[in-house]
Design an enzyme around this catalytic site. Sequence first.
Site, PDB file in Angstrom:
ATOM      1  N   TRP A  82       0.832  -1.206   0.000  1.00  0.00           N
ATOM      2  CA  TRP A  82       0.000   0.000   0.000  1.00  0.00           C
ATOM      3  C   TRP A  82       0.860   1.247   0.000  1.00  0.00           C
ATOM      4  CZ3 TRP A  82      -3.890  -2.233  -1.713  1.00  0.00           C
ATOM      5  CH2 TRP A  82      -4.305  -3.479  -1.234  1.00  0.00           C
ATOM      6  N   ASP A  85      -1.966   6.499   6.608  1.00  0.00           N
ATOM      7  CA  ASP A  85      -2.979   5.551   6.155  1.00  0.00           C
ATOM      8  C   ASP A  85      -3.204   4.563   7.300  1.00  0.00           C
ATOM      9  OD1 ASP A  85      -4.482   3.521   5.033  1.00  0.00           O
ATOM     10  OD2 ASP A  85      -3.078   3.076   3.406  1.00  0.00           O
ATOM     11  N   LYS A 113     -12.354  -2.520   7.435  1.00  0.00           N
ATOM     12  CA  LYS A 113     -11.543  -3.330   8.346  1.00  0.00           C
ATOM     13  C   LYS A 113     -12.097  -3.280   9.767  1.00  0.00           C
ATOM     14  CE  LYS A 113      -8.353  -3.677   5.030  1.00  0.00           C
ATOM     15  NZ  LYS A 113      -8.024  -4.915   4.299  1.00  0.00           N
TER      16      LYS A 113
END
Length: 354
Positions: free
Chosen positions: A100, A167, A191
């Site tokens: 990511w 993030d 999540k």
Amino acid sequence: MKKHNFSAGPCILPQEVFNEASQAILDFNNSGLSLIEISHRSKDFVDVMEEARSLVLELMGLEGKGYKVLFLQGGASTQFLMAAYNLLESKAGYINTGAWSNKAIKEASIFGEVIEVASSKDAGYNHIPKGYKIPKGLDYLHITSNNTIYGTQVKEFPTSNSPLVCDMSSDIFSRQLDFSKFSLIYAGAQKNLGPAGTTLIIVKEDILGKVSRQIPSMLDYQVHISKSSMFNTPPVFAVYTSMLTLRWIKKLGGISAMEERNEKKAKLLYSEIDLNPLFKGFAANEDRSFMNATFSLVDEDLNETFDAMWKEAGINGLNGHRSVGGYRASIYNALSIESVAVLVDIMGDLERKA
């Protein structure tokens, strides 16, 4: 049979959230209308959006500190682009801890110079870089707090004179932090917060409006702030479900209570990984994630037997990411310690049978 959902995302949510969200689909607030058919401009939904945004600031201890909360679309992948669009004028620094981070670096490079301040790529991303020096004059420093694929998590965040962008997609609301250290936080909801479809952004308003480029309206944080996160039609179900999850977190004692629960779950699982000679962990011990435990069998000939055992026990989503292999147990906020105990028992049973 009860299912024990270790999926990395979309993932498990609290049962009471499922129940209330399901009822809202049928009849929202006794209105005779479904949540997903009412106007997003109606008072009922405006109240939902306002409560969700307010709960975020309350739980994070950011009330009255100059932060704005947005619920947008496009996932964290759009935030890789949007953060740079709004903040990168000259150069930005990125800590590269995995897939990511790599994607975020790629998007940011469109808008200016990107400096890879530190990276764990040469070790297969099995740890979080440490001891690096942060260059001066950065527009911001970007870091990914938790890496779902590799099972690593930042335990100590860097101190920088530049705005810190993070993030937090896979560990948002899972542990207590000094959130005021961050100028921008973004997180895909799927999540720890809600279903796929919305992305949470917490931004300190005074860092905005400093780039010289013209920003398209849909990608401009200031535009979304001016419209109270409803510049366009929001993902009403995802925002509502996120609000319910935030209520649940508050009811259980807030983020500190979530952290305590998550530490117990992680310690139970990592203890079995370390003590059971059939298994080995992937991530460096000091950087192990409390959200995503990555591990594998020492003898891969046992994979078929182990797979049959955990599937028979009602466990779901335990396979590791294809780039790492092995297994990944995602132990997000809503997963019970009882589910972790089921997995640990199976790992012990395998040792006794081997």
